[in-house]
Design an enzyme around this catalytic site. Structure first.
Site, PDB file in Angstrom:
ATOM      1  N   CYS B  82       1.241  -1.351  -0.155  1.00  0.00           N
ATOM      2  CA  CYS B  82      -0.077  -0.178  -0.005  1.00  0.00           C
ATOM      3  C   CYS B  82       0.824   1.324   0.010  1.00  0.00           C
ATOM      4  O   CYS B  82       1.257   1.575  -0.887  1.00  0.00           O
ATOM      5  CB  CYS B  82      -1.467  -0.237   1.362  1.00  0.00           C
ATOM      6  N   HIS B 185      -4.361  -5.038   0.282  1.00  0.00           N
ATOM      7  CA  HIS B 185      -3.637  -5.091   1.048  1.00  0.00           C
ATOM      8  C   HIS B 185      -3.469  -6.816   1.510  1.00  0.00           C
ATOM      9  O   HIS B 185      -4.665  -7.572   1.775  1.00  0.00           O
ATOM     10  CB  HIS B 185      -4.722  -4.945   2.573  1.00  0.00           C
ATOM     11  N   GLU B 187      -2.561  -9.157   3.282  1.00  0.00           N
ATOM     12  CA  GLU B 187      -2.495  -8.963   5.266  1.00  0.00           C
ATOM     13  C   GLU B 187      -4.134  -8.659   5.355  1.00  0.00           C
ATOM     14  O   GLU B 187      -4.237  -9.856   6.719  1.00  0.00           O
ATOM     15  CB  GLU B 187      -1.898  -8.362   5.942  1.00  0.00           C
TER      16      GLU B 187
END
Lengths: 269, 203
Positions: B82, B185, B187
């Site tokens: 990001c 993202h 994650e």
């Protein structure tokens, strides 16, 4: 192309996950972390986790469950973020900027602000400046009375005189990233989303709307996606009572060509 | 032996990246210490928030000459996530003009989304423009979670390996030698994110 989202809502009341009906009757659904793990495995798009405890007692007062007793809400969120690899919005008891900071630190991606947004709308502006619009979800509960829609105040448990259409414009202007709208009349009823309302409101504002209140089956979700421009549908009860609920809901929508993520089942250790 | 260093400069999503790396069972540290940067095999630069704030914190907390030596000279595996991808650019134009790390030729500009709302929040898919190992086993699930208003406009087109469209088409994954930049993202992207991170860590 960006997908429309399915978002399970979890309500936490004094350490337990609960089901609610009309914002009044609560029924225990069990451990706050186990449920999140399940919802992760069914590939939910996001989670909304709301703390609706009236006081600060989170101890479940049981040691026979094989889970640790967590003394406060932040500990619960810390544990929750370890078993879920999707965005989490955390709400409840946010009154100042530092409350937001604490929640982000333990793994929340966004926060939902409710009471403070109604009483001090400037807080929406302050918080979205501080953390970015993408982080601030304004959560409003609305009550339908004689064909008019008013904001419901959770703290006093009373319907206010604030017209939701007027207020919502302000929410957008003040920089909120998303808006989470929940129907008090339909809470826990399972009689479908308030389509007319959501159709009207989604034409009025540009920020993504998360619609909540009234989902009784997967068709209700199809119906609102089909008839309105809401970006996401949220529901609590229906996602907690059925095995593989989110997966099945998504499968239903996917097969009806709604633009949602492909249904999937994951294994979370 | 693999050892991952998650670069610590006070970014908001360190915890989530940590949770994922821990879950995938890799040996890791969260650090801005020179030795950790030198000794690790893979570097991850997480990021959330504005370009200006991220660059300010990176300049303040991270030993940049050491990092540069490891990434640009020794060509250690590196991934920016990001804003961690955006700061690789020469300049960022969010609330002014700010200098980035300058490892990638290009600038960070606001998405021109026509009438679609910003930030770009939600799950969107990647179109692969250049086959790469990072997409291994991702034929079926290529939806990832995005949360941003700005994107890196890359000068050198062959550094773009995937694009995403939201009113406009922008670079969602870049690769220059050992450097990856990921706009979404991983994650927070469940299975697809885990596979992608695993692919990176197995290079």
């Amino acid at each position: 192309m960006k997908k429309r989202r399915l978002i399970p809502v979890l309500l936490l009341r004094n350490g337990w996950l609960v089901q609610s009906r009309n914002f009044r009757d609560y029924q225990n659904l069990g451990n706050p972390v186990t449920a999140v793990k399940r919802l992760s495995e069914w590939a939910s798009d996001e989670l909304i986790y709301l703390d609706i405890s009236r006081d600060d007692n989170y101890d479940i007062k049981r040691s026979d469950q094989g889970y640790p007793n967590r003394k406060n809400f932040l500990d619960i969120i810390t544990d929750v973020s370890k078993v879920t690899f999707m965005p989490i919005t955390v709400g409840g008891k946010i009154n100042k900027i530092s409350d937001i900071e604490k929640r982000l630190k333990v793994g929340a991606d966004k926060v939902a602000i409710n009471t403070i947004a109604i009483h001090n709308p400037k807080f929406i502006q302050d918080s979205s400046k501080e953390f970015g619009s993408q982080c601030i979800v304004v959560s409003l509960d609305f009550y339908k009375f004689e064909n008019q829609y008013f904001i419901f105040d959770n703290k006093t448990r009373k319907v206010t005189e604030i017209n939701i259409y007027d207020f919502i414009k302000k929410v957008e202007d003040f920089g909120a990233g998303e808006i989470f709208l929940n129907s008090v009349n339909r809470d826990g009823k399972g009689n479908g989303y308030d389509i007319d309302f959501f159709n009207e409101i989604s034409k009025k504002i540009n920020i993504p709307i998360i619609a909540c209140g009234g989902a009784g089956d997967w068709f209700d979700m199809y119906d609102i996606f089909d008839k309105t421009c809401v970006d996401a549908v949220a529901a609590a009860n229906i996602f907690h009572y059925r095995d593989q609920s989110v997966f099945l809901a998504k499968k239903f929508l996917y097969e009806k060509n709604v633009n949602v993520r492909k249904p999937d089942l994951l294994m979370i250790k | 032996m693999k050892k991952i260093c998650i670069l610590d400069y006070g970014s908001g999503n360190v915890k989530s990246v940590e949770n994922l790396i821990k879950y995938l069972n890799y040996d890791f540290v969260i650090s801005n210490n020179e030795n950790d940067i030198i000794e690790c095999t893979h570097l991850i630069l997480p990021g959330v928030g504005s370009f200006e704030y991220a660059m300010m914190k990176i300049n303040e907390k991270i030993p940049i000459s050491t990092l540069k030596n490891e990434v640009l000279i020794k060509e250690k595996n590196f991934m920016g996530i990001c804003v961690g991808m955006q700061v690789l650019a020469q300049f960022g134009y969010e609330n002014g003009k700010f200098e980035g790390l300058g490892w990638i030729e290009g600038d960070v500009k606001k998405l021109k989304t026509q009438n679609l709302s910003l930030p770009h929040i939600g799950w969107n898919n990647c179109e692969i423009v250049k086959e790469d190992n990072i997409f291994k086993d991702l034929n079926d699930v290529r939806d990832f979670y995005f949360l941003h208003s700005y994107a890196l406009e890359i000068k050198n087109n062959n550094e773009i390996i995937a694009t995403t469209s939201y009113g406009t088409s922008f670079c969602s994954v870049l690769k220059k030698k050992n450097i990856y930049g990921i706009q979404f993202h991983p994650e927070k992207s469940q299975k697809a994110g885990m596979i992608l991170i695993n692919n990176f860590l197995n290079q």
